[in-house]
Design an enzyme around this catalytic site. Structure first.
Site, PDB file in Angstrom:
ATOM      1  N   ASP A 251      49.492  31.360  45.500  1.00 41.04           N
ATOM      2  CA  ASP A 251      49.407  31.175  46.948  1.00 41.04           C
ATOM      3  C   ASP A 251      48.477  32.235  47.534  1.00 41.04           C
ATOM      4  O   ASP A 251      48.763  33.432  47.469  1.00 41.04           O
ATOM      5  CB  ASP A 251      50.824  31.300  47.533  1.00 41.04           C
ATOM      6  CG  ASP A 251      50.836  31.332  49.052  1.00 41.04           C
ATOM      7  OD1 ASP A 251      49.856  30.862  49.656  1.00 41.04           O
ATOM      8  OD2 ASP A 251      51.823  31.829  49.629  1.00 41.04           O
TER       9      ASP A 251
ATOM     10  N   SER B 119      54.613  28.072  47.184  1.00 42.05           N
ATOM     11  CA  SER B 119      53.896  28.507  48.389  1.00 42.05           C
ATOM     12  C   SER B 119      54.854  29.171  49.368  1.00 42.05           C
ATOM     13  O   SER B 119      56.059  29.202  49.147  1.00 42.05           O
ATOM     14  CB  SER B 119      53.158  27.334  49.023  1.00 42.05           C
ATOM     15  OG  SER B 119      54.068  26.384  49.510  1.00 42.05           O
ATOM     16  N   CYS B 120      54.282  29.673  50.436  1.00 38.41           N
ATOM     17  CA  CYS B 120      55.010  30.410  51.473  1.00 38.41           C
ATOM     18  C   CYS B 120      56.283  29.672  51.865  1.00 38.41           C
ATOM     19  O   CYS B 120      56.220  28.476  52.102  1.00 38.41           O
ATOM     20  CB  CYS B 120      54.110  30.562  52.705  1.00 38.41           C
ATOM     21  SG  CYS B 120      54.932  31.217  54.159  1.00 38.41           S
ATOM     22  N   PRO B 121      57.434  30.313  51.977  1.00 37.63           N
ATOM     23  CA  PRO B 121      57.644  31.767  51.882  1.00 37.63           C
ATOM     24  C   PRO B 121      58.175  32.208  50.521  1.00 37.63           C
ATOM     25  O   PRO B 121      58.646  33.325  50.391  1.00 37.63           O
ATOM     26  CB  PRO B 121      58.713  31.992  52.948  1.00 37.63           C
ATOM     27  CG  PRO B 121      59.596  30.772  52.824  1.00 37.63           C
ATOM     28  CD  PRO B 121      58.671  29.644  52.456  1.00 37.63           C
TER      29      PRO B 121
END
Lengths: 211, 81
Positions: free
Chosen positions: B44, B17-19
């Site tokens: 994501d 997931s982010c980033p």
């Protein structure tokens, strides 16, 4: 400033002002600038514009973050923004001070805690949250969520940031204040910097954040 | 517009997931040559907006296409410089 000062030998500025006013008056009323003068002026302005444009396009975007918090949850925002900004090719400085130092501390960064007490996002009353071990429990719950979500760990984000050239700085005054040693920090962390360095980076930055 | 038939390399960041999708994409692009096309596979949902924003704000890359196939978001990025 008074404008009716008598011009005197000692007061060159008053004379200079009078001269400038006279020149303006005669320029506006009697003499138009010659075409050659206007061409020169235009060329001069074009040069100025070109040099300003060069400066504006030349500089990469710069981000300076000041990280002051050392709880588990507050370690994430500066590291996520810093590592992502580096992926944009930005020049990034994160200045860690006070509890923000713990994020860069090799031992402490593995052991940052989420505070259960006084945290309105915690699904438990403060009376319970104040019990021993509750911070550890809250942190463990958050760590599990982070793992399930595929979110990077704090250590991973530090390594990613350093690999991408983010300048992670540890404030010297608070290193001394907290009784830390310069060797306590992750390899690649900049030490020996203070508020003046942070301000200098902030002044040069397009984006400044205090976390 | 360049077609996305000639994918040079595929980066699988499913589950991250982010980033991470953006950072891994940047890393993979750095290792490619000009005109190479990178395919990024992510789960994501934020990667649709994030990779678009990253490509728009980053020199030397062009986002050719983004598609959603089931649970997977596919991004095609060309290295332009």
């Amino acid at each position: 400033m008074s404008t009716d000062t008598e011009p005197s030998a000692a007061d060159g500025s008053a004379e200079a002002t009078d001269d400038a006013e006279a020149a303006n008056a005669s320029g506006a009323v009697d003499e138009q600038p010659t075409e050659a003068e206007l061409r020169d002026r235009i060329a001069e302005l074009e040069d100025t514009v070109a040099s300003l444009e060069a400066d504006a396009n030349d500089g990469t975007t710069k981000l300076t973050i000041v990280a002051t918090q050392g709880s588990f949850d507050m370690a994430y925002p500066p590291l996520i923004l810093a590592s992502t900004a580096a992926a944009f090719g930005w020049d990034v400085v994160v200045f860690h001070t006070f509890w923000g130092l713990d994020i860069l501390h090799e031992e402490k960064s593995d052991d940052l805690k989420l505070s259960a007490i006084g945290n309105p996002n915690m699904p438990m009353p403060n009376a319970l949250a104040a019990l021993p071990g509750m911070d550890r429990l809250a942190t463990r719950m958050m760590e599990n969520k982070i793992d399930d979500n595929g979110t990077a760990t704090i250590d991973e984000l530090i390594e990613l940031s350093l690999d991408q050239g983010v300048d992670l700085q540890a404030c010297q005054m608070t290193i001394d204040l907290m009784g830390y040693d310069e060797d306590d920090f992750h390899d690649g962390v900049t030490v020996g910097v203070g508020a003046a360095t942070a301000l200098q980076h902030m002044a040069e930055s397009d984006v400044q954040l205090l976390v | 517009m360049t077609t996305v038939n000639d994918v040079t390399e595929t980066l699988d960041v499913k589950g991250a997931s982010c980033p991470m999708p953006v950072i891994k994409t940047k890393g993979a692009i750095d290792d490619l040559d000009v005109d190479d096309i990178l395919e990024v596979l992510a789960t994501d949902a934020g990667s649709m907006s994030d990779l678009d924003g990253w490509a728009a704000g980053t020199e030397g890359v062009e986002l050719l296409k983004q598609v959603e196939e089931g649970d997977v978001y596919k991004h095609y990025v060309r290295k332009t410089a």
